[in-house]
Scaffold this motif. Structure first.
Motif, PDB file in Angstrom:
ATOM      1  N   MET A   1       0.657  -1.041  -0.207  1.00 20.18           N
ATOM      2  CA  MET A   1      -0.335   0.150   0.038  1.00 20.18           C
ATOM      3  C   MET A   1       0.687   0.999  -0.072  1.00 20.18           C
ATOM      4  SD  MET A   1      -3.669  -0.896   2.216  1.00 20.18           S
ATOM      5  CE  MET A   1      -2.142  -1.319   3.599  1.00 20.18           C
ATOM      6  N   ASP A   2       1.993   1.437   0.306  1.00 15.14           N
ATOM      7  CA  ASP A   2       2.799   2.705   0.363  1.00 15.14           C
ATOM      8  C   ASP A   2       3.594   2.524  -1.061  1.00 15.14           C
ATOM      9  OD1 ASP A   2       3.234   3.459   3.299  1.00 15.14           O
ATOM     10  OD2 ASP A   2       4.409   1.682   4.172  1.00 15.14           O
ATOM     11  N   LYS A   3       3.088   1.418  -2.300  1.00 20.50           N
ATOM     12  CA  LYS A   3       4.059   1.484  -3.279  1.00 20.50           C
ATOM     13  C   LYS A   3       3.280   1.351  -4.661  1.00 20.50           C
ATOM     14  CE  LYS A   3       7.832   0.894  -1.195  1.00 20.50           C
ATOM     15  NZ  LYS A   3       9.393   1.908  -1.371  1.00 20.50           N
ATOM     16  N   VAL A   4       2.046   0.498  -4.634  1.00 20.51           N
ATOM     17  CA  VAL A   4       1.156   0.544  -5.248  1.00 20.51           C
ATOM     18  C   VAL A   4      -0.472   1.100  -4.250  1.00 20.51           C
ATOM     19  CG1 VAL A   4      -0.524  -1.092  -6.711  1.00 20.51           C
ATOM     20  CG2 VAL A   4       2.146  -1.144  -6.176  1.00 20.51           C
TER      21      VAL A   4
ATOM     22  N   THR B   1      -6.199   0.105  -3.151  1.00 23.10           N
ATOM     23  CA  THR B   1      -7.756  -0.195  -3.849  1.00 23.10           C
ATOM     24  C   THR B   1      -6.834  -1.073  -4.474  1.00 23.10           C
ATOM     25  OG1 THR B   1      -7.583   1.205  -6.542  1.00 23.10           O
ATOM     26  CG2 THR B   1      -9.144   2.157  -4.235  1.00 23.10           C
ATOM     27  N   TYR B   2      -6.092  -1.124  -5.417  1.00 20.97           N
ATOM     28  CA  TYR B   2      -5.566  -2.514  -6.962  1.00 20.97           C
ATOM     29  C   TYR B   2      -5.275  -3.376  -5.525  1.00 20.97           C
ATOM     30  CZ  TYR B   2      -5.582   1.618 -10.278  1.00 20.97           C
ATOM     31  OH  TYR B   2      -5.820   1.697 -10.769  1.00 20.97           O
ATOM     32  N   VAL B   3      -4.206  -2.995  -4.219  1.00 18.15           N
ATOM     33  CA  VAL B   3      -4.044  -3.620  -3.730  1.00 18.15           C
ATOM     34  C   VAL B   3      -5.369  -5.113  -2.999  1.00 18.15           C
ATOM     35  CG1 VAL B   3      -2.665  -4.577  -1.694  1.00 18.15           C
ATOM     36  CG2 VAL B   3      -1.951  -2.936  -3.127  1.00 18.15           C
ATOM     37  N   ALA B   4      -6.123  -4.018  -2.245  1.00 14.42           N
ATOM     38  CA  ALA B   4      -7.324  -5.003  -1.575  1.00 14.42           C
ATOM     39  C   ALA B   4      -8.240  -5.749  -2.034  1.00 14.42           C
ATOM     40  CB  ALA B   4      -7.755  -3.350  -1.355  1.00 14.42           C
TER      41      ALA B   4
ATOM     42  N   LEU C   1      -4.913 -14.809   4.020  1.00 21.37           N
ATOM     43  CA  LEU C   1      -3.943 -13.660   3.303  1.00 21.37           C
ATOM     44  C   LEU C   1      -5.266 -12.467   3.512  1.00 21.37           C
ATOM     45  CD1 LEU C   1      -1.963 -15.662   0.933  1.00 21.37           C
ATOM     46  CD2 LEU C   1      -0.900 -14.012   3.026  1.00 21.37           C
ATOM     47  N   ALA C   2      -6.030 -12.568   3.260  1.00 25.16           N
ATOM     48  CA  ALA C   2      -6.933 -11.987   2.782  1.00 25.16           C
ATOM     49  C   ALA C   2      -8.163 -11.071   4.393  1.00 25.16           C
ATOM     50  CB  ALA C   2      -8.577 -12.090   2.002  1.00 25.16           C
ATOM     51  N   ALA C   3      -8.070 -11.447   5.106  1.00 24.64           N
ATOM     52  CA  ALA C   3      -8.504 -11.820   6.233  1.00 24.64           C
ATOM     53  C   ALA C   3      -7.520 -10.561   6.800  1.00 24.64           C
ATOM     54  CB  ALA C   3      -8.969 -12.107   7.132  1.00 24.64           C
ATOM     55  N   GLY C   4      -5.990 -10.762   7.155  1.00 24.06           N
ATOM     56  CA  GLY C   4      -4.478  -9.894   7.204  1.00 24.06           C
ATOM     57  C   GLY C   4      -5.045  -8.629   6.684  1.00 24.06           C
ATOM     58  N   ALA C   5      -5.058  -8.869   5.143  1.00 26.56           N
ATOM     59  CA  ALA C   5      -4.781  -7.212   4.681  1.00 26.56           C
ATOM     60  C   ALA C   5      -6.610  -6.150   5.055  1.00 26.56           C
ATOM     61  CB  ALA C   5      -4.970  -7.921   3.251  1.00 26.56           C
ATOM     62  N   GLU C   6      -7.289  -7.044   5.140  1.00 31.33           N
ATOM     63  CA  GLU C   6      -8.469  -5.875   5.551  1.00 31.33           C
ATOM     64  C   GLU C   6      -8.354  -5.568   6.546  1.00 31.33           C
ATOM     65  OE1 GLU C   6     -13.730  -6.046   5.850  1.00 31.33           O
ATOM     66  OE2 GLU C   6     -12.100  -7.958   6.810  1.00 31.33           O
ATOM     67  N   VAL C   7      -7.775  -6.303   7.484  1.00 27.31           N
ATOM     68  CA  VAL C   7      -8.190  -5.039   8.639  1.00 27.31           C
ATOM     69  C   VAL C   7      -6.657  -4.003   8.597  1.00 27.31           C
ATOM     70  CG1 VAL C   7      -6.971  -5.274  11.121  1.00 27.31           C
ATOM     71  CG2 VAL C   7      -8.061  -7.088  10.283  1.00 27.31           C
ATOM     72  N   ASP C   8      -5.420  -4.148   8.445  1.00 26.89           N
ATOM     73  CA  ASP C   8      -4.413  -2.906   7.724  1.00 26.89           C
ATOM     74  C   ASP C   8      -5.393  -1.891   6.523  1.00 26.89           C
ATOM     75  OD1 ASP C   8      -2.894  -5.076   8.918  1.00 26.89           O
ATOM     76  OD2 ASP C   8      -0.983  -4.563   7.367  1.00 26.89           O
ATOM     77  N   MET C   9      -5.426  -2.731   6.457  1.00 22.75           N
ATOM     78  CA  MET C   9      -6.573  -1.354   5.155  1.00 22.75           C
ATOM     79  C   MET C   9      -7.547  -0.565   5.976  1.00 22.75           C
ATOM     80  SD  MET C   9      -7.115  -4.129   1.831  1.00 22.75           S
ATOM     81  CE  MET C   9      -4.719  -4.975   1.440  1.00 22.75           C
TER      82      MET C   9
END
Length: 416
Positions: free
Chosen positions: A282-285, A288-291, A320-328
């Motif tokens: 998310m710091d690079k791309v 929204t695309y990452v999510a 992987l998706a569950a982990g990413a969601e909380v960060d986002m």
């Protein structure tokens, strides 16, 4: 560069500031999610065997816990915006630990549901809200990575707490397992808050940065908030529903309880990787695309789990998706709505996430009780993930770019 930018760079350059996300990671190992949701998966079997309670009934307990947590989170956010993060969190950790320990003394379904629901209130502050608020105040250009490091604690907790509970249940029984959970909450969470977490800075540059941002009233008038809220709710329902029910599902397929719990551990490890990877990306791309990419992974994971093709790989994808969601959640709030009312806004969106975390297990448990199969539930969750992926893609450009990328703020406020 303005004074805000100077302050931000100085904060990020300080090695001490990296202790804040480290403290967040340690504290969130025993956060509300790993304790109230993922550890609960291990208790389903023992409670069914001892009392004959159905999974639908047990799902009511997690749903009520999520509902009360959702109601409490915006209030916690407002309190943290006004009075800081450390004191409310320290008090909450003590109450949460005591509450969880007492759940093990339940002898009736009504008492069990009531005590589990109460943990939604006492555990509301022992959630990412305070940790992410502190991190967002100290980090700008590397905010995604810092949030990812802190949120990795949830992944570690998802991997280790169920294993810890399984060992306690096998050694001391389910009642003492709840006591052991309460002890772990206080022993790990309290030192993390008292010695590593820091209050948001009060200097001139920091104060200017905190003044930038929209109120909840302004935010809810725009499409961005509702697109994000829909995505958060649907992904939470799908991912947490699968995570809570994977242990009983695999046991019915012939797996031993220990082996089934280890699959949940694999999902927790994957969520740890997902948090770090998503934070870095998310710091690079554009986020929204990452999510969207991570949500697509969860769709694949649901198929692998439901079809029995490869349960381990499927749970890794979902993790992987569950982990990413909380960060986002925290990252999106800071980039689309600013930091001025961060605590309140995070409280509202994390409340929506928490509602989904309660509805997912309830949905799958209820459908299983009536259909004796999880297939329909997984199909519904898959459709929800498709909608969530499309929703985040409609968010558009950030309203609050990193310091060096900011443009005229008046125009950006309108786009939010």
């Amino acid at each position: 560069m303005d004074s805000t930018g100077d302050s931000s760079q100085q904060a990020e350059a300080g090695g001490r500031n990296w202790l804040v996300p480290v403290g967040g990671a340690l504290g969130l190992i025993v956060g509300n999610g790993p304790i109230s949701l993922f550890a609960f998966a291990v208790f389903i079997g023992p409670l069914e065997r001892e009392f004959g309670w159905s999974r639908a009934s047990l799902g009511v307990a997690t749903a009520m816990c999520a509902l009360l947590s959702a109601i409490s989170l915006p209030i916690v956010g407002v309190l943290m915006d006004r009075f800081g993060v450390r004191r409310p969190m320290a008090i909450a950790i003590l109450l949460f630990g005591l509450n969880v320990a007492v759940i093990g003394q339940s002898s009736s379904l009504a008492v069990f549901i009531a005590l589990t629901a109460l943990a939604g209130v006492t555990g509301a502050a022992q959630s990412p809200i305070g940790y992410v608020k502190s991190i967002a105040s100290y980090f700008d250009r590397k905010r995604g990575l810092a949030i990812g490091i802190a949120m990795s604690g949830i992944g570690i907790g998802t991997a280790l707490v169920p294993q810890y509970v399984q060992w306690l249940v096998g050694t001391l029984g389910w009642r003492m397992a709840y006591v052991g959970l309460g002890v772990a909450i206080v022993a790990l969470g309290l030192p993390s808050v008292l010695f590593l977490l820091r209050e948001p800075p009060r200097g001139r540059g920091a104060a200017m940065a905190q003044l930038l941002g929209l109120s909840l009233r302004e935010v809810v008038r725009g499409r961005t908030f509702w697109s994000l809220a829909i995505a958060v709710l649907l992904v939470s329902i799908a991912a947490n529903g699968a995570l809570v029910h994977v242990v009983p599902l695999l046991v019915e397929r012939g797996w031993s309880p220990a082996a089934a719990t280890s699959v949940l551990g694999a999902a927790g490890a994957a969520s740890l990787v997902g948090r770090l990877l998503a934070g870095y990306l998310m710091d690079k791309v554009h986020a929204t695309y990452v999510a969207s990419a991570f949500f697509a992974l969860a769709i694949v994971g649901l198929y692998l789990l439901a079809s029995g093709t490869n349960a381990v790989l499927g749970m890794i994808a979902i993790g992987l998706a569950a982990g990413a969601e909380v960060d986002m959640i925290g990252f999106f709030i800071s980039r689309y709505f600013g930091l001025k009312h961060f605590g309140q806004l995070y409280g509202v969106l994390f409340a929506i996430f928490t509602i989904g975390a309660g509805l997912g297990p309830l949905l799958l448990g209820t459908l299983y009780t009536h259909l004796h199969d999880y297939t329909v539930g997984f199909i519904i969750c898959g459709v929800g993930l498709v909608v969530a992926s499309l929703s985040v893609l409609t968010l558009g450009a950030y309203s609050y770019e990193p310091i060096e990328g900011r443009t005229a703020k008046g125009k950006q406020l309108k786009s939010a």
